[in-house]
Every structure is written in structure tokens, then in C-alpha cells.
Enzyme design. Structure first.
Site, PDB file in Angstrom:
ATOM      1  CG  HIS A  23      -2.106  -0.908   1.040  1.00  0.00           C
ATOM      2  ND1 HIS A  23      -2.045  -2.053   0.278  1.00  0.00           N
ATOM      3  CD2 HIS A  23      -3.370  -0.846   1.503  1.00  0.00           C
ATOM      4  CE1 HIS A  23      -3.222  -2.654   0.299  1.00  0.00           C
ATOM      5  NE2 HIS A  23      -4.054  -1.943   1.039  1.00  0.00           N
ATOM      6  CE  LYS A  68     -12.903   8.703   0.344  1.00  0.00           C
ATOM      7  NZ  LYS A  68     -12.915   8.088  -0.970  1.00  0.00           N
TER       8      LYS A  68
END
Length: 897
Positions: A132, A555
Site C-alpha cells: 500500500h 473515510k
């Protein structure tokens, strides 16, 4: 002391490399920002910014690099001193991240031997390395960090002479010079093969060399506390997503999956061969002195016949006829070569290799060399149990929408767009039937089909353990699971026998949004009650892996709602699984930053709901966290030990709350999380200004230019809030010091709760002191808030002045920060953030002034790029220093992704 030493050496390097004039400018900025942090002055801040504005892009670049290298050195020094602390004898007795202290404490509490045995003898820890994109440093840089760390260890040894100390300082300075002369930024887009190569660094230089030491440490601690217990040799294994994570990354294909597994196999076989060479030099015992066992001698004759085509290549005929151990080791070496190169006579499995090593071990033990066997053979046997012939299990991950598209193609357009019940009916009919599905080789989805065919080839030809889990991103419905099952059947990964259907690989739904976490019980209830899926469960030993997403849920709903939704989902899934006699294996998709589930793994594991661990944890290690935890062996050893300690103590050492009290606390969390969700959704997630504001006040556009990942920063080409991945979302807010994912909404929700009742503040204080989940959550948010800085954030907010309403947007954030801080301090009983963690607080306080310098420069550069009247040529000159500033700020803040 160490930081000052490294800072002094850096100063010498700057003078030598860039001259006195540059060094004086750097020192002026350094001392000025330090003075400004000590006592804020608007006049001094303006003076610093005006001074920086007058410098050209090249000089700004140099200054950024000076601070970036400084932070790299500070991080090395802090890691070194943390390791020194852990070597203190008192650490093993008082810090429960130490397995010795953990088990001693559990024994003192009087936990039953049977309960401890149930955890220890079924212990399984699986760290999963991912690519990532939050690690901005090149591996060239990381290797130099490792060298400096090793020289620091040498420098501080007590017995060194003055001359030796000077020599070591000279070498450290040379490494700093190399850092200065090396590009921090990659100039080419990183490829999947580069990510795989980078990932192998940790396996070669950390995990493989330390794993037998970790086993010995864990097993000795277990034996000291509970002499009748033994740690299983495969108590830990490793996973990887590098080369297998296809979600939103078109660069990962069936070819990269196959190439990655082959690369991993080559790495582990080469490492075994290195160890065999060492053993060959060591085990020189002669049969004339101590005879080898007859069974080992017979195995040599069998091996010689199998490898007659390789005997000359491995130089077997030059070994003394009486040195049976060297003969056997040479033949083992030959079988490893044959396995690696696909030649006749190679090992068919890691078990055969382990059996051969045990033959030697048993022969040594029978020949009065048991201590040698324990010291020299046992470590390699442990490694073989853990790494097998695959090194790490490669998880495959793909977005559910891709599966739907492929199924629709396979079913001639008679699937996509159907309602859920109809989808399930179609899928079950095709799963139960014998219909053969075929496509033209040129069909666009053939590449997706070949992924499953490749998995089949890998499991048959390389190792059954090479791929064990298939993760479904954004799983919404039971049909998402059935789609993968049908694709497995198409590729021959799903078979039918007398019991029913058996899957060669685990189907792992990933629940990652707030809605999906809330809906996860409904989805899994359908799975557990479905006659077809029950057959798969029976073949798996009634085990089901479920992945939980920390990033997208944050998020989507903010930190309070995200963490509580994850907790409640686990609690409800555990109850559901218990009803159906299924053992759940939770896979935690944690990131580096607090907003993405980051923080100490020990605390994270212990804060999970009761019954969710049971001796098992699988969790991702991502981005800069991988290098900070695992680049150096001693640090890697500590971090792995702390995860093991967390897993062992999660169900054995948690304070058990009464049912009434837990029910009260959970009801309070329901209220707080719902209020936080409403506030976050209104002011951040659904704010019509969010997109324009976010793209203006953060360096998201520049972050997407960093060559730190093969995966794009956005899920689709359109750059929108919905399409941006959770990682760059979090990373961008950290750069501009808002850190919204790590704290926003806590103030409003807690303040509302406190004002609703006189006893409510006391309830929250009790929760903080008595409930592990709430304690870890508040402490994590506290650290995130400490790294946020509303004064700096306000400077970034000026980049959005052209947007109507931007000042109101910022004011809401600033007001909520102040309220959140005051609420957090009320709960913890502190006067200031991190008051109870003075060492961490001091580290952040020391860093802040030096983070300010590249921050001011980044703001200047971003303003010029967004609003300056500069040509495209000049824009290119500004981009590179912006990218450097992102590196510098990231290194200064740590754990930002």
C-alpha cells in the site's frame, strides 16, 4: 545524545557538500522555527516565510532535503534507543508486550492450565505484508538507514577504544554523505515486480534470520511459566498482498500472480541452501568417531540414486566416505536445487525437506550431539515449518464488481443488474449443475478467468500453502461470495465429493464501509444457513475467514463510527458463528495512521471484543509501517513478539466487565458513535464544499505523482472524493496537518453526551479506565490530535481562499478540534495532550519545529503551482521540491498513511 551526534555529523556533511553559505541558511531556518515554536510570534513567522519566498526552487529543494535527512537520522536514533530500553532486564518483567512478562502475569492471575493450553497450543499469528502506497522512501535509502543503525550499535559498545569510536563515526558520516547524494524520489513509476523485490528485502534480511530466535523466545517463556506446554512450530506464518492485490490495480494480472509465487519460492529455497552450506562446513563428524544412524545412511543411498544426474554438479564424489552428515547435507542441497530449477529428484514438498532435516537431527542426538542438533539443526527445521516452499501465502484480492462482470459474460449477459434473490438463484443453479462454461480466448474477461486457473496451477505445482485466501473487496451481499464460488468451479478449484462441495481456497468477504459492516451479519447468516455453502464450511473444518476494513469505514463515517462499527460487527458475527458452530478467523485490514486502524499492534489486538481472537490474528502491515517495524532485526523481533503477546493475553488477561456494565458502556458507545457519524457526515462526507476544499488545501495531486506504488491513487480516472482511495485521503490530510481521519467528530459527540446527564462524564471516565476498547480508542485519538496542528492547517486553508465558504469550512474544523481536545482531556484527566506519555510527547515536541520548515516551503510551492504566474517549464522545477517536502513531512510525522 545520539540525536545530537547524528545532527552534528549531518552539519559537517552539509558544509562539505553544499558550502558554508548553505549551512548558514539552513541553520538560520532551523533556529528560527525552533524559536517560533518556543514562543509564537506572527512577525517572526512572516519573516521566515518572506525569507523562504526569496529563495529559488533549487535552494528550497536543498533546505527540504536537509530537514528530510535530519528526520531520517532522528528516526534511526529513536529506534536505536527504544531497542536499548528493551534490552534492560526490567523490561521483561514489567512490559506486557514482552512474552515473559505477559505469561508471568497470566500465571499470577491463576488462569487455568487447560485454558492457557487452548490458546498456546493453537496459537497462530499471521502478519500480511502489503504494498500500500504510504512508504515514500526508496529501499536504497532504507538500506543505508540499516547500516547507520548497525554502526550506532557498534559505536556505543563499552569496550571500544577511542580510535575505534572515531573510525565508526567516520563510517556513519560516510553513510550520511551517501544519503545526501542519493535521490529520495523515484523518477520512474514503480512496477509490481519492483514491489515484490522490495517486499523480499524484509523476508531475506529480517523475517528469515529472526524467526527461529522468536520461536526460541516464545517457547522458553511458555516453558518457564507452564513447563507442560509447547509452542507449535508453525505458531506464526506470513502472508503477502504484493503481486496478488488486483483491486483497482490493472498492473496486477494472472501473470504477476504466477511470477510472484515463483519469486517467493526461489527466495526461500536460496535461503535454505545458504543455511545448508553453513551446516556442511560445521557438521564434519566422522563415522569412525561416532556412527550415524542406519536410517540416515539408507536415505543417502536412496538420494544418490534419485540425484545421479546431479552428483557431479553438487560435487558429491569429493566428500569423504566417512562423513555421512556432509554427504546427506550435500544431497539435501542437490534436492533443493532440483526443486528450484524444475529438475528430476527435487523435493515434492517442504515436509520431505523437514523429514530429511529431522533424520540428521535424530542421528546427531543418538550420537551424543543433541546440543549441536538443538543449536544448529532445530532453527532450520523451525524455519521450514514456517516458510515451507512458498515463503508467504499470497492473498488474492479483487473488487466484487469485477466478479459480477465476469459472471455476466460467462452467462451470456443474463446476470448483471438482477436483484439479489434472482442473482443467488442463478448462481446456485450453475453451481449445482454440470454446465460447462466457455469463452473465446480473445474475450476481454479471459484475463480475469486465468487468475483462477493460475491459482489452480500454483497450488498443484508449487505449494498448496502458496495461496490460501481469496479476498472480495467491497462485499455487499451473499451473491458476492457465490460469484467467487462459481468462478472457482469454472477453474477447477471447487470440487464435489460424498460430503458435498470442497473449495481449495478460502473465500474471504471484506466488509469495509459502514453499511457493509452493519450488513455483514445478514450476509454471513445467509452463508451459514445455505445448504451449498455449508458443504464448503464442513470441508474447511467449519472455519470462516472474514476481513474487516478500517480505512474505507473511516473515510465513510469518521473514526468513532468506524471503530465502533468494526467492534459491533465482530461481536455480532461471533454470536452468529457460535450459533452455527463456525469458528471465525478475523483478518484486520489495518493501516499505518490512527485513522486507518494504526497504532501499537499489542493494544489493537487486546482491544478487540471478547472471543474474537482465541489465539488467532491475521493483520496487514502496510507502507511506512513495514520499514519502521521490520527493517532492523531487533526491532522486527520486538514487534512480532508484541503481536504474539497481544494474541496470548487477549482472551487470558483482559479485565472482564460484568454483563450489566458492558451493556451500559456499549449503549453509550451506540449514542456517541451515531452522533459522531451524523456530525461527520454533515460537515465532512456530504459537505458540498469538500471536494474543492480538499483538492485545494492538501497536496493530493502531487502525492498521486509520487512513484511509490504500482497502484493508482484513484480507483477510476475521474479524480473525485468518491474515487480517491482511503490511503491517499488519509495521507493528504496528514501532510497539511488537519489529520481529520484521526479525530474529527469526537468533540461534538462526547460534548452532547456529557450535557445530556450529570453522571455521563463519570461514565466516560469509567469507560476509559475499565474498558480496553475505549481506552485504546481514546489514546489513539489523543496521539492523532497531537500530530494535528490547527495553526499550520490554517496556513494551508489560505490555499482555498478562492472558494466561497472555505473560511467557514475551516472554522468548523478548528472549532471541532478545540472541542475535541477539551473533551478528551476531561475524559483522561490530563492538563495537556500526551501528559501521561511524556516520552512520546517529548519526541513530537522536538520534531514539530523541524517539521515546520519543510511545511512552510511546501505551502509556498503549492501556492505558486496553484496560483502563481509561472510557465509550464517552471512548474516542473517546483514539482520535484514539493515531492521532496512530502517525503520530509512524512518522515517527521511518522505513521501518516
Amino acid at each position: 545524545m545520539t540525536i545530537n551526534l547524528l545532527g552534528h555529523l549531518l552539519g559537517e556533511v552539509l558544509k562539505e557538500q553544499e558550502g558554508e553559505d548553505f549551512f548558514e541558511q539552513e541553520e538560520f531556518i532551523r533556529l528560527s522555527v525552533k524559536k517560533l515554536r518556543k514562543k509564537y510570534s506572527g512577525f517572526l513567522e512572516k519573516q521566515i516565510i518572506d525569507y523562504l519566498y526569496k529563495l529559488n526552487a533549487s535552494r528550497l529543494e536543498g533546505l527540504i532535503r536537509a530537514f528530510a535527512v535530519y528526520f531520517q537520522l532522528v528516526n534511526i536514533a529513536e529506534e536505536y534507543h527504544a531497542q536499548k530500553y528493551r534490552l534492560d532486564p526490567g523490561y521483561k518483567k514489567t512490559d506486557y508486550t514482552s512474552i515473559d512478562a505477559c505469561l508471568a502475569h497470566i500465571k499470577k492471575q491463576g488462569e487455568s492450565l487447560d485454558r492457557v493450553r487452548g490458546i498456546v497450543e493453537n496459537l497462530k499469528v499471521i502478519p500480511v505484508i502489503t504494498a500500500h502506497p504510504t512508504e515514500t522512501k526508496r529501499h536504497t535509502i532504507l538500506r543505508k538507514h540499516r547500516v547507520i543503525y548497525e554502526y550506532l550499535e557498534i559505536y556505543e559498545r563499552d569496550h571500544l577504544t577511542v580510535h575505534q569510536q572515531r573510525e565508526t563515526l567516520y563510517k556513519i558520516k560516510n553513510e550520511i554523505t551517501k544519503l545526501w547524494q542519493t535521490d529520495e524520489i523515484r523518477h520512474k513509476r514503480i512496477k509490481v515486480s519492483d514491489e515484490v523485490f522490495n517486499g523480499m528485502f524484509y523476508f531475506r534480511h529480517s523475517f528469515y534470520p529472526l524467526i527461529d530466535k522468536l520461536y526460541k523466545k516464545i517457547n522458553n517463556a511458555v516453558k518457564n511459566a507452564y513447563p507442560d506446554l509447547t509452542t507449535p512450530p508453525d505458531f506464526i506464518s506470513f502472508g503477502s498482498w504484493i503481486g496478488g492485490d488486483m483491486d483497482g490495480n490493472p498492473n496486477v494480472t494472472y501473470k504477476t500472480v504466477h511470477e510472484t509465487v515463483l519469486t517467493q519460492q526461489k527466495v526461500i529455497l536460496d535461503l535454505y541452501m545458504d543455511d545448508i552450506r553453513v551446516l556442511f562446513r560445521s557438521l564434519s563428524m566422522s563415522d569412525r568417531r561416532i556412527p550415524a544412524t542406519a536410517i540416515m545412511k539408507r536415505s543417502i543411498e536412496i538420494d544418490k540414486h534419485m540425484l545421479k544426474h546431479l552428483l557431479s554438479k553438487i560435487d558429491y564424489n569429493n566428500i569423504s566416505s566417512s562423513e555421512y552428515y556432509r554427504q546427506k547435507l550435500t544431497l539435501i542441497y542437490g534436492r533443493l536445487i532440483a526443486r528450484r530449477d524444475g529438475l528430476k529428484g527435487g523435493y515434492r514438498s517442504a515436509k520431505e525437506f523437514i523429514d530429511d532435516m529431522n533424520l540428521i537431527k535424530n542421528s546427531l542426538c543418538s550420537g551424543k550431539a543433541g546440543d549441536i542438533a538443538a543449536e544448529e539443526l532445530e532453527p532450520l527445521i523451525i524455519k521450514a515449518h514456517i516458510f515451507g516452499f512458498h515463503l508467504a501465502s499470497l492473498d488474492i484480492r479483487q473488487h466484487h464488481s469485477i466478479h459480477e462482470h465476469v459472471i455476466d459474460k460467462l452467462l451470456n449477459g443474463n446476470y448483471a443488474g438482477k436483484k439479489e434473490p434472482e442473482k443467488q438463484r442463478i448462481l446456485k443453479n450453475n453451481l449445482q449443475g454440470n454446465r460447462k462454461v466457455s469463452l473465446r480466448h480473445s474475450d476481454p474477461v479471459m484475463g480475469d478467468i486465468k487468475v483462477f486457473e493460475t491459482i489452480k496451477v500454483i497450488k498443484n505445482s508449487i505449494s498448496n500453502d502458496a495461496i490460501k485466501s481469496y479476498v472480495i473487496s467491497m462485499a455487499h451481499d451473499f451473491s458476492d461470495i457465490l460469484e467467487v464460488a462459481l468462478l472457482f468451479k469454472t477453474a477447477g478449484l471447487l470440487h464435489k465429493d460424498k460430503i458435498g462441495f470442497r473449495s481449495d481456497i478460502g473465500i474471504v468477504p471484506l466488509f469495509e464501509t459502514i453499511n457493509d459492516l452493519d450488513n455483514s451479519v445478514s450476509v454471513m447468516k445467509q452463508a451459514f444457513e445455505d445448504p451449498f455453502y455449508k458443504q464448503i464450511l464442513k470441508h474447511s473444518g467449519m472455519k470462516q475467514e472474514i476481513m474487516l476494513g478500517y480505512s474505507d469505514s473511516n473515510k465513510d463515517g469518521g473514526i468513532l463510527k468506524s471503530r465502533w462499527s468494526l467492534y459491533k460487527a465482530q461481536e455480532r458475527l461471533i454470536n452468529l458463528a457460535s450459533e452455527h458452530k463456525v469458528r471465525l478467523l478475523f483478518f484486520h485490514g489495518r493501516g499505518g495512521s490512527i485513522g486507518r486502524g494504526g497504532g501499537p499492534a499489542y493494544d489493537a489486538v487486546k482491544s478487540q471484543p471478547e472471543g474474537s481472537v482465541n489465539g488467532y490474528v491475521k493483520l496487514t502491515e502496510q507502507g511506512e509501517v513495514v520499514s519502521s517495524k521490520y527493517a532492523n532485526i531487533n526491532t522486527a523481533l520486538y514487534n512480532l513478539e508484541s503481536i504474539v503477546s497481544g494474541v496470548v493475553s487477549a482472551d487470558l488477561d483482559n479485565k472482564k466487565l460484568s454483563a450489566d456494565k458492558l451493556n451500559l458502556y456499549e449503549n453509550i458507545m451506540d449514542q456517541i458513535a451515531d452522533d459522531a457519524y451524523m456530525f461527520y457526515t454533515k460537515n465532512i462526507r456530504n459537505n458540498p464544499l469538500l471536494a474543492d476544499y480538499f483538492f485545494s488545501v492538501t497536496p493530493i495531486s502531487e502525492i498521486s505523482m509520487l512513484n511509490i506504488s504500482s497502484r493508482p491513487a484513484f480507483r477510476v480516472k475521474a479524480k473525485t472524493i468518491n474515487s480517491i482511495r482511503a490511503i491517499p485521503w488519509t495521507f493528504s490530510w496528514a501532510q497539511s496537518r488537519y489529520n481529520i481521519p484521526g479525530w474529527f467528530s469526537i468533540g461534538y459527540a462526547i460534548n452532547k453526551f456529557i450535557n445530556a446527564g450529570k453522571k455521563n462524564l463519570n461514565y466516560l471516565k469509567e469507560m476509559y479506565n475499565e474498558w480496553q476498547f475505549f481506552n485504546v480508542l481514546i489514546d489513539s485519538i489523543e496521539m492523532s490530535m497531537k500530530k494535528a496542528d490547527m495553526h499550520i492547517a490554517k496556513l494551508y486553508s489560505a490555499l482555498a481562499d478562492a472558494i466561497n465558504g472555505s473560511k467557514t469550512f475551516f472554522n468548523v474544523i478548528e472549532k471541532e478540534y478545540k472541542l475535541s481536545k477539551s473533551m478528551l482531556l476531561l475524559i483522561t484527566g490530563q492538563g495537556n495532550l500526551l501528559e501521561k506519555q511524556p516520552q512520546l510527547n517529548r519526541s513530537l515536541e522536538l520534531r514539530n519545529p523541524y517539521i515546520d520548515a519543510p511545511t512552510y516551503i511546501q505551502i509556498i510551492l503549492l501556492r505558486e503551482l496553484k496560483y502563481g504566474k509561472i510557465t509550464d517549464v517552471h512548474k516542473k522545477e517546483f514539482i520535484y521540491p514539493v515531492l521532496l517536502s512530502i517525503n520530509a513531512i512524512s518522515a517527521g510525522l511518522k505513521n501518516t498513511g
